[in-house]
Scaffold this active site. Structure first.
Site, mmCIF file in Angstrom:
data_model
loop_
_atom_site.group_PDB
_atom_site.id
_atom_site.type_symbol
_atom_site.label_atom_id
_atom_site.label_comp_id
_atom_site.label_asym_id
_atom_site.label_seq_id
_atom_site.Cartn_x
_atom_site.Cartn_y
_atom_site.Cartn_z
ATOM 1 C CE LYS A 120 12.708 31.851 -56.479
ATOM 2 N NZ LYS A 120 11.478 31.933 -57.249
ATOM 3 C CE LYS A 202 16.596 38.922 -58.391
ATOM 4 N NZ LYS A 202 15.900 38.109 -59.328
ATOM 5 C CE LYS A 205 8.536 39.818 -58.333
ATOM 6 N NZ LYS A 205 7.670 39.359 -59.412
HETATM 7 P P1 TYM Z 1 10.080 37.414 -61.993
HETATM 8 O O1 TYM Z 1 8.646 37.491 -61.665
HETATM 9 O O2 TYM Z 1 11.060 37.082 -60.912
HETATM 10 O O3 TYM Z 1 10.578 38.761 -62.624
HETATM 11 C C1 TYM Z 1 9.902 39.324 -63.737
HETATM 12 C C2 TYM Z 1 10.914 39.976 -64.662
HETATM 13 O O4 TYM Z 1 11.648 40.991 -63.983
HETATM 14 C C3 TYM Z 1 13.051 40.793 -64.167
HETATM 15 N N1 TYM Z 1 13.742 41.281 -62.959
HETATM 16 C C4 TYM Z 1 14.688 42.231 -62.960
HETATM 17 N N2 TYM Z 1 15.236 42.942 -63.949
HETATM 18 C C5 TYM Z 1 16.187 43.862 -63.620
HETATM 19 N N3 TYM Z 1 16.590 44.097 -62.340
HETATM 20 C C6 TYM Z 1 16.065 43.406 -61.309
HETATM 21 N N4 TYM Z 1 16.468 43.672 -60.067
HETATM 22 C C7 TYM Z 1 15.063 42.414 -61.596
HETATM 23 N N5 TYM Z 1 14.322 41.562 -60.835
HETATM 24 C C8 TYM Z 1 13.532 40.879 -61.676
HETATM 25 C C9 TYM Z 1 13.190 39.287 -64.371
HETATM 26 O O5 TYM Z 1 14.370 38.959 -65.064
HETATM 27 C C10 TYM Z 1 11.960 38.972 -65.194
HETATM 28 O O6 TYM Z 1 12.181 39.215 -66.567
HETATM 29 N N6 TYM Z 1 10.751 33.043 -64.188
HETATM 30 C C11 TYM Z 1 10.290 34.376 -64.438
HETATM 31 C C12 TYM Z 1 8.813 34.428 -64.891
HETATM 32 C C13 TYM Z 1 8.527 33.574 -66.091
HETATM 33 C C14 TYM Z 1 8.977 33.812 -67.413
HETATM 34 C C15 TYM Z 1 8.392 32.758 -68.210
HETATM 35 C C16 TYM Z 1 9.776 34.795 -67.993
HETATM 36 C C17 TYM Z 1 7.731 32.474 -66.118
HETATM 37 N N7 TYM Z 1 7.670 31.973 -67.377
HETATM 38 C C18 TYM Z 1 8.663 32.679 -69.583
HETATM 39 C C19 TYM Z 1 10.023 34.706 -69.383
HETATM 40 C C20 TYM Z 1 9.469 33.649 -70.146
HETATM 41 C C21 TYM Z 1 10.405 35.163 -63.143
HETATM 42 O O7 TYM Z 1 10.483 34.628 -62.098
HETATM 43 O O8 TYM Z 1 10.302 36.444 -63.255
#
Ligand code: TYM
Length: 339
Positions: A120, A202, A205
């Protein structure tokens, strides 16, 4: 939930998702689908990570709208706000408070090693802020403040989970057993859904190519078009193998949606071309996402309903998380006037 906690404590599951835009099929298969599946068996806490989203300075009106929409999506997923805690992170002030304390128990070098921070920082080189650097300690606070046992995430969050575990172990080593040390729960399939246009990266979004990712709210005809244009290879044989990243990704998606394993998929599509396979994958995805999209459409217009569930979720979350925060404050030596 609180009575259960006092009797036989069910394992607690926690996860959050950022409200950066409508979730992709990757978010759904890597995380949201597991959330829904786990919500009957476990004591669950699920949230919208709007504070995390601030690290890339989103447009304020968009962040506000997308946070409400993401919360509505969690409800549309079928999570029951009477049974699970479903909340918006910024509504629960204990998270940010604990994250400050945890910053003081996290080494600079540990945070600097995080792959997501490095990526990032490159992508947003004009805004490498301290929030981006401290992102994983806020995530650790989200997890540890609920004494979470299991954290269902996609593979990209594994390193952050390991850091949360290290922080918990370090803190417990100094002050006694304050935090449950969480385990990641990463599904065998769907943990990394790849881009439809570049299957070596991957599905994300933030991808600028709209054909690269499927959004969970895409209409059936859009989903069909996106799978039709998915990048594959020239072999024209549906089989899971090295070097066939595009087909491997489509097989993973199909397997997650139908429950069929790779051998069964290979058998079903032997002698058929990629056109047939892509159409079948699109159909399976449409059926998998249909209930979510239909439920979402039913509730998204009812702003008062969404706001009332969010307020209730925040109250519930505050009550549960305050217990851990109170314990931590006492342990580290903060003077508590009410004790
Ligand atoms: P975020 O918002 O980027 O993504 C949410 C969840 O989706 C999963 N993910 C994927 N899984 C499979 N294939 C993909 N291409 C893919 N893209 C995203 C991510 O692994 C995630 O589980 N930091 C976290 C949000 C967060 C969080 C937490 C998660 C904040 N606090 C505490 C767990 C526990 C995030 O950015 O997710």
């Amino acid at each position: 939930m609180e009575n259960q906690q006092d009797a036989v404590r069910k394992k607690r599951v926690l996860s959050l998702i950022q409200p950066t835009s409508v979730p992709t099929l990757g978010n759904y298969l890597g995380a949201l689908k597991n959330w829904k599946d786990m919500s009957d068996e476990y004591d669950c806490v699920f949230g919208v990570a709007d504070l995390h989203a601030l690290t890339v300075r989103p447009e304020p009106a968009a962040l506000r709208r997308q946070s409400a929409e993401m919360f509505a999506l969690l409800i549309a997923l079928g999570l029951d706000p009477e049974k699970s805690i479903v909340f918006i992170q910024s509504h629960v002030h204990t998270h940010a408070e604990l994250s400050w304390i945890l910053n003081c128990y996290t080494q600079f070098g540990e945070a600097a090693r995080m792959t997501q921070f490095k990526e990032k920082s490159q992508k947003h080189s004009d805004n490498i802020n301290i929030g981006l650097f401290a992102y994983p300690t806020l995530m650790a606070a989200d997890i540890l403040i609920y004494q979470s046992d299991l954290v269902p995430v996609g593979a990209d969050q594994k390193q952050h989970l390991e850091l949360a575990r290290n922080i918990a172990e370090r803190f417990n080593g100094i002050y006694g057993n304050v935090f449950t040390v969480p385990e990641p729960f990463i599904g065998k399939k769907g943990a990394k859904v790849m881009s439809l246009q570049d299957p070596t990266s991957k599905m994300s979004k933030s991808d600028t190519n709209p054909k690269a990712s499927v959004s969970v709210l895409d209409t059936p005809d859009v989903i069909v078009k996106k799978f039709k244009s998915a990048v594959t290879d020239s072999e024209a044989v549906v089989r899971y193998a090295d070097g066939k990243d595009g087909i491997n990704n489509l097989m993973t998606i199909y397997s997650c949606c139908t429950g069929l394993d790779y051998d069964a998929i290979e058998r079903d599509f032997s002698g058929k071309g990629y056109g047939d396979f892509k159409a079948a994958v699109a159909e399976a995805v449409i059926e998998e996402l249909r209930p979510l999209r239909e439920n979402y459409e039913k509730i998204i217009g009812d702003k008062a309903y969404i706001a009332s569930l969010a307020a209730k979720g925040a109250e519930f979350a505050l009550r549960v998380s305050s217990r851990t925060l109170g314990k931590v404050k006492k342990k580290v030596g903060l003077y508590l006037a009410d004790k």
